[in-house]
Design a protein around this motif. Structure first.
Motif, PDB file in Angstrom:
ATOM      1  N   TYR A 110      -0.537  14.871  10.876  1.00  0.00           N
ATOM      2  CA  TYR A 110      -0.267  13.373  10.581  1.00  0.00           C
ATOM      3  C   TYR A 110      -1.940  12.895  11.242  1.00  0.00           C
ATOM      4  O   TYR A 110      -2.515  11.875  10.624  1.00  0.00           O
TER       5      TYR A 110
ATOM      6  N   TRP B  56      -7.669   9.234   6.035  1.00  0.00           N
ATOM      7  CA  TRP B  56      -7.905   8.204   5.089  1.00  0.00           C
ATOM      8  C   TRP B  56      -8.339   7.037   5.607  1.00  0.00           C
ATOM      9  O   TRP B  56      -8.676   6.349   4.825  1.00  0.00           O
TER      10      TRP B  56
ATOM     11  N   LEU C 273      -7.874  16.195   3.415  1.00  0.00           N
ATOM     12  CA  LEU C 273      -7.359  16.894   2.376  1.00  0.00           C
ATOM     13  C   LEU C 273      -7.154  18.239   2.425  1.00  0.00           C
ATOM     14  O   LEU C 273      -6.070  19.027   2.319  1.00  0.00           O
TER      15      LEU C 273
ATOM     16  N   MET D  61       6.907  15.450   3.380  1.00  0.00           N
ATOM     17  CA  MET D  61       5.883  14.011   3.369  1.00  0.00           C
ATOM     18  C   MET D  61       4.550  14.181   3.578  1.00  0.00           C
ATOM     19  O   MET D  61       3.568  13.647   3.086  1.00  0.00           O
ATOM     20  N   VAL D  62       4.199  15.439   3.853  1.00  0.00           N
ATOM     21  CA  VAL D  62       2.403  15.829   4.320  1.00  0.00           C
ATOM     22  C   VAL D  62       2.316  15.970   2.708  1.00  0.00           C
ATOM     23  O   VAL D  62       0.964  15.278   2.351  1.00  0.00           O
ATOM     24  N   LEU D  63       2.862  16.741   1.973  1.00  0.00           N
ATOM     25  CA  LEU D  63       2.631  17.004   0.433  1.00  0.00           C
ATOM     26  C   LEU D  63       2.532  15.483  -0.249  1.00  0.00           C
ATOM     27  O   LEU D  63       1.708  15.345  -0.941  1.00  0.00           O
TER      28      LEU D  63
ATOM     29  N   PHE E  69      -0.331  13.637   0.634  1.00  0.00           N
ATOM     30  CA  PHE E  69      -1.594  14.259  -0.121  1.00  0.00           C
ATOM     31  C   PHE E  69      -1.661  13.635  -1.424  1.00  0.00           C
ATOM     32  O   PHE E  69      -2.872  13.269  -2.021  1.00  0.00           O
TER      33      PHE E  69
ATOM     34  N   VAL F  48       9.483  15.754   7.658  1.00  0.00           N
ATOM     35  CA  VAL F  48       8.292  15.193   8.201  1.00  0.00           C
ATOM     36  C   VAL F  48       7.005  16.124   8.217  1.00  0.00           C
ATOM     37  O   VAL F  48       5.821  15.922   7.700  1.00  0.00           O
TER      38      VAL F  48
ATOM     39  N   ASN G 164       0.825  -1.341  -0.036  1.00  0.00           N
ATOM     40  CA  ASN G 164      -0.077  -0.121   0.078  1.00  0.00           C
ATOM     41  C   ASN G 164       0.917   1.185  -0.113  1.00  0.00           C
ATOM     42  O   ASN G 164       1.805   1.390   0.977  1.00  0.00           O
TER      43      ASN G 164
ATOM     44  N   MET H 214      -2.340   9.755  -1.536  1.00  0.00           N
ATOM     45  CA  MET H 214      -3.649   9.544  -1.049  1.00  0.00           C
ATOM     46  C   MET H 214      -4.796   9.550  -2.209  1.00  0.00           C
ATOM     47  O   MET H 214      -5.715   9.205  -2.172  1.00  0.00           O
ATOM     48  N   MET H 215      -4.514  10.602  -3.102  1.00  0.00           N
ATOM     49  CA  MET H 215      -5.352  10.988  -3.964  1.00  0.00           C
ATOM     50  C   MET H 215      -5.444  10.152  -5.181  1.00  0.00           C
ATOM     51  O   MET H 215      -6.484  10.119  -6.073  1.00  0.00           O
TER      52      MET H 215
ATOM     53  N   VAL I 216       0.070   4.403   0.657  1.00  0.00           N
ATOM     54  CA  VAL I 216       0.041   5.411   2.012  1.00  0.00           C
ATOM     55  C   VAL I 216       0.805   4.814   3.120  1.00  0.00           C
ATOM     56  O   VAL I 216       1.452   5.625   3.794  1.00  0.00           O
ATOM     57  N   LYS I 217       0.725   3.444   3.400  1.00  0.00           N
ATOM     58  CA  LYS I 217       1.623   3.052   4.226  1.00  0.00           C
ATOM     59  C   LYS I 217       2.982   3.211   3.898  1.00  0.00           C
ATOM     60  O   LYS I 217       3.762   3.411   5.088  1.00  0.00           O
TER      61      LYS I 217
ATOM     62  N   VAL J  83       7.785   8.331   7.122  1.00  0.00           N
ATOM     63  CA  VAL J  83       7.894   9.150   8.067  1.00  0.00           C
ATOM     64  C   VAL J  83       8.491   8.577   9.164  1.00  0.00           C
ATOM     65  O   VAL J  83       9.296   9.326   9.845  1.00  0.00           O
TER      66      VAL J  83
ATOM     67  N   LEU K 246       3.826   6.269   5.084  1.00  0.00           N
ATOM     68  CA  LEU K 246       3.867   6.571   6.730  1.00  0.00           C
ATOM     69  C   LEU K 246       5.040   5.989   7.204  1.00  0.00           C
ATOM     70  O   LEU K 246       5.698   6.366   8.015  1.00  0.00           O
TER      71      LEU K 246
ATOM     72  N   PHE L 179     -12.237  11.873   4.315  1.00  0.00           N
ATOM     73  CA  PHE L 179     -10.935  12.138   3.502  1.00  0.00           C
ATOM     74  C   PHE L 179     -10.924  13.583   2.916  1.00  0.00           C
ATOM     75  O   PHE L 179      -9.998  14.202   3.064  1.00  0.00           O
TER      76      PHE L 179
END
Lengths: 201, 348
Positions: free
Chosen positions: B135, B142, B154, A67-69, A72, A63, A27, A75-76, A29-30, A36, A33, B150
């Motif tokens: 986070y 998510w 965002l 990594m937030v971007l 982002f 972090v 995955n 996820m999308m 997203v994982k 991070v 993470l 979600f």
């Protein structure tokens, strides 16, 4: 075994495990993470090595922002895992060779022949009032001011280029003009019409 | 430390240090959690009076036991984990939200002696730790497997990244004026009366810091991550019971944290406004709490006054107003401090 080496072992183990999971886990997203977690563990190890400025900036920049971007974006997008796995067999030999080469290169650079304790002596523990941040700042803005400024200019150029590449005029998109929104008055939009009441016939 | 060392006398040195630190951490976290509980009560009371109603007054004398009742109710409620959600991350998200809200308190100086970790890079540490708070929100949105959650996460991610830049620049101004990153020394730089407080020379930066603080804590008028009229309750729509309570605790602990930081950075921390008799009767800790409460009142006042921002207006305010303001003020400070004899205006 001192307390410091225990802390180091713990964070090093977490770092290696999370770094491995970034590559292994399916995955995306994982995976992000886990990256991070790897950054935070690396920052903790730097903190242990008394490099507090680098440690805090690693957390702040990577972090807290990068990594937030990244998350982002990850996820999308809807990643199709089956399509990703398709070429695994075909690409394995080439990928394996590249990975092996990288491991050899890293081993040559930071191997025991160059990086052991006999080559680089352990740094003496600094007094508690020693200010890492001030020392780094002084170095960056005096001795290394030109490389520093050139790197800054390069980054600025990269930002401008990235924005220029993605900025397109799209005539079909509606744009809002905040100054017009603020300046609008009721009489521009509403017209009050005075009408006499209807007379009953 | 006398009592503690007699109790722990026989134990090895490192365990004594550990126990002593744990006691100090408890001495910060327990009052903090109580303040969070009563901040929710005072918020409802203050907003109630601002809207000409009474607010909660049924539980206990004049409603003073309301937060206890709320807490008990949340503790006893069932935690529902939605189907199709990511179980581990779903439970981890509230923990990720509350962790930074508590960790940052380790460097906040309450008085000139009462600080858990008096570190040199305190300001940077606070900035780094608070930037991790996003986070919790992002992962919650998510992992919930819900469109509303979600969308909320965002929105929150984009908003926090935008306002963090403005906040960082505002802190650069503080750093230039105080000449240090150590929070205790920043407060001590402002000693000698209220006209030495950094809020006056850095007034634009103070405003920017406060506004981005409100945005970073997802408080009204910037609470689009919750936005109950558009996306139900945003990132925590699927949370119930104690997991929801943790998000709530994190939000209020962050509010108190930002008020405490505003106090230390701009309002002279624990120092009295004048160094003469009636003002020095109050102990330093009391001055600190008075100032923090005053800033917290501003948060509640804002919430009762303003409607929620539209999302594109939030982004516009962050990128096109706050960041240019901070950049201009930092340049003005730099030029004045380096090239003109009026540098004393900004730093001593």
């Amino acid at each position: 075994m001192t307390f410091e080496s225990l802390v180091f072992d713990f964070f090093a183990a977490v770092l290696l495990w999370s770094a491995a999971m970034v590559v292994v886990i399916r995955n995306p997203v994982k995976a992000a993470l886990f990256l991070v977690l790897a950054f935070v563990s690396a920052a903790s190890i730097w903190m242990l090595a008394e490099a507090e400025f680098l440690a805090i900036v690693l957390v702040l920049v990577y972090v807290g922002a990068v990594m937030v971007l990244f998350l982002f974006v990850v996820m999308m997008i809807d990643v199709n895992l089956a399509a990703l796995k398709q070429g695994f067999r075909a690409y394995l030999p080439l990928g394996g060779v590249v990975a092996l080469l990288m491991v050899v290169e890293i081993a040559l650079v930071v191997g025991p022949a160059r990086f052991g304790l006999h080559k680089v002596p352990a740094p003496a523990p600094l007094p508690s009032h020693y200010d890492n941040t001030r020392a780094l700042g002084t170095l960056l803005y005096t001795t290394y001011v030109y490389p520093f400024e050139i790197a800054a200019a390069l980054l600025l150029v990269a930002i401008v280029a990235a924005i220029a590449l993605t900025m397109r005029r799209r005539p079909e998109t509606k744009y809002q003009d905040p100054s017009r929104q603020v300046n609008v008055r009721a009489q521009d939009r509403v017209r009050l019409v005075k009408m006499p009441a209807e007379r009953r016939g | 430390m006398g009592v503690v060392s007699t109790v722990l006398g026989g134990f090895p040195a490192w365990s004594q240090i550990l126990a002593w630190d744990l006691i100090k951490i408890g001495a910060i976290v327990v009052p903090l959690m109580l303040s969070v509980a009563y901040l929710t009560f005072i918020e409802r009371k203050v907003i109630g009076y601002m809207q000409v109603r009474v607010g909660p007054n049924r539980v206990g004398p004049r409603g003073w036991l309301q937060p206890i009742a709320d807490g008990l109710k949340l503790l006893l409620k069932e935690i529902v984990v939605p189907t199709g959600s990511n179980k581990i991350l779903f439970v981890l998200a509230p923990v990720l939200a509350i962790m930074p809200a508590l960790v940052a308190w380790s460097v906040v100086p309450f008085t000139s002696h009462w600080v858990l970790a008096n570190i040199n890079a305190g300001l940077l540490f606070v900035l780094a730790v608070t930037s991790m708070g996003v986070y919790g929100v992002v992962v919650a949105g998510w992992a919930s497997n819900s469109k509303y959650a979600f969308l909320g996460s965002l929105r929150s991610a984009a908003q926090i990244v935008a306002y963090e830049i403005a906040m960082g620049f505002a802190l650069v101004g503080v750093l230039m004026a105080a000449g240090t990153l150590n929070l205790r020394r920043i407060a001590l730089e402002q000693a000698g009366g209220f006209w030495h407080w950094l809020v006056w020379p850095l007034f634009p930066l103070f405003l920017v810091y406060f506004i981005s603080g409100v945005a970073e804590t997802n408080r009204l008028p910037f609470d689009v991550a919750e936005g109950e009229s558009e996306i139900v309750a945003g990132f925590h729509v699927e949370y119930s019971g104690m997991t929801f309570a943790l998000f709530f605790l994190a939000e209020y602990a962050n509010m108190i944290l930002l008020s405490a930081l505003t106090t230390v950075l701009f309002l002279g921390g624990w120092l009295p406004p004048l160094d003469v008799a009636p003002f020095t009767w109050l102990p330093p800790l009391a001055w600190f709490l008075v100032k923090v409460s005053a800033v917290l009142f501003l948060y509640l006042w804002l919430r009762a006054t303003f409607p929620r921002y539209r999302y594109d207006q939030i982004m516009r305010l962050g990128w096109k107003v706050l960041i240019p303001v901070t950049l201009v003020w930092i340049s003005v400070m730099g030029v004045v401090m380096t090239f003109t004899p009026w540098g004393f205006l900004f730093s001593r």
